[in-house]
Design an enzyme around this catalytic site. Sequence first.
Site, PDB file in Angstrom:
ATOM      1  N   GLY A   9       0.848  -1.192   0.000  1.00 36.14           N
ATOM      2  CA  GLY A   9       0.000   0.000   0.000  1.00 36.14           C
ATOM      3  C   GLY A   9       0.876   1.231   0.000  1.00 36.14           C
ATOM      4  O   GLY A   9       2.092   1.137   0.156  1.00 36.14           O
ATOM      5  N   GLY A  10       0.255   2.365  -0.163  1.00 35.80           N
ATOM      6  CA  GLY A  10       0.986   3.620  -0.155  1.00 35.80           C
ATOM      7  C   GLY A  10       1.417   4.018   1.247  1.00 35.80           C
ATOM      8  O   GLY A  10       1.094   3.355   2.237  1.00 35.80           O
ATOM      9  N   VAL A  11       2.146   5.102   1.320  1.00 37.20           N
ATOM     10  CA  VAL A  11       2.579   5.637   2.606  1.00 37.20           C
ATOM     11  C   VAL A  11       1.353   5.989   3.438  1.00 37.20           C
ATOM     12  O   VAL A  11       0.394   6.569   2.932  1.00 37.20           O
ATOM     13  CB  VAL A  11       3.478   6.883   2.387  1.00 37.20           C
ATOM     14  CG1 VAL A  11       3.834   7.539   3.708  1.00 37.20           C
ATOM     15  CG2 VAL A  11       4.723   6.505   1.615  1.00 37.20           C
ATOM     16  N   GLY A  40      13.970  -0.188   9.001  1.00 35.03           N
ATOM     17  CA  GLY A  40      14.103   1.267   9.051  1.00 35.03           C
ATOM     18  C   GLY A  40      15.406   1.719   9.688  1.00 35.03           C
ATOM     19  O   GLY A  40      15.871   1.136  10.666  1.00 35.03           O
ATOM     20  N   HIS A  54       6.022   2.794  15.515  1.00 35.75           N
ATOM     21  CA  HIS A  54       5.861   1.354  15.278  1.00 35.75           C
ATOM     22  C   HIS A  54       6.206   0.557  16.542  1.00 35.75           C
ATOM     23  O   HIS A  54       5.522  -0.423  16.867  1.00 35.75           O
ATOM     24  CB  HIS A  54       6.731   0.883  14.110  1.00 35.75           C
ATOM     25  CG  HIS A  54       6.174   1.242  12.768  1.00 35.75           C
ATOM     26  ND1 HIS A  54       5.163   0.529  12.178  1.00 35.75           N
ATOM     27  CD2 HIS A  54       6.487   2.237  11.908  1.00 35.75           C
ATOM     28  CE1 HIS A  54       4.876   1.071  10.996  1.00 35.75           C
ATOM     29  NE2 HIS A  54       5.664   2.109  10.813  1.00 35.75           N
TER      30      HIS A  54
END
Length: 184
Positions: A9-11, A40, A54
Site C-alpha cells: 500500500g501507499g505511505v 528502518g 511502530h
Amino acid sequence: MGKIIFITGGVRSGKSSFAESVAVKFFEQNQKGLYYLASGVPFDEEMKRRIVRHQKDRERSKKPWYTIDVIDELPVQSFHENDIVLWDCITTWLNNILYKTEHLKEDRLHKIHQWINQFQQAITQWKENGVIILIVSNEVLDEVPSSFQEVQLYRKLLGTLHQWIVSICDEAYELDYGICVRRK
C-alpha cells in the site's frame, strides 16, 4: 509448510497496522515466536518518529514481539514451525541495499542481485520450515516515472521483487486509506 502473506500500500495506508493485527491473530492461535524484522534506519527526525511509533504500536499489543533489525544483512536467527515473522518493510530494505552498494562501479548490479537472491532463498526456506511470514512493502510503482537513473533502477528491482513475492505467496493484500483489498 508455512505461509507467506504479502501486504502492500501507499505511505500511511494502514499496511503496518494491518500486518501487525494479522501477525497477532496467528500468534494467538499458535503461541509461537512473534518476530518483527525492522528495516528502518533512523537517518532523520521523521524516520526516528516513525520507528518509535511502530515500536509503541507493538508495545500496546501486549504481545511478546522480538524485534530484529534487518538493515541489509539477513537475520541469522533460526525460525521454527509456526513462528510468525513480520518483515516491515521490503522497500526500505531494498533502499538500504542500493545505498550500501552506491559506491560500487562495475559489479554493483551483481552485488544487489546477490542480496535479492539471499532474500528469496531465506523466504523460501522459512516457508518450507513452516514459518508464517508477513511481508510489508510500499506501493511506489503507481508514481509518475522518474528521469533519475537510480529511481528507475529501484522501481525496476522492486517491481520484479514484488512479482516474485506475489507468485509464491498464499495471500496478497493492498491497502489504501485503511481499506484492505485482498488481491490473492
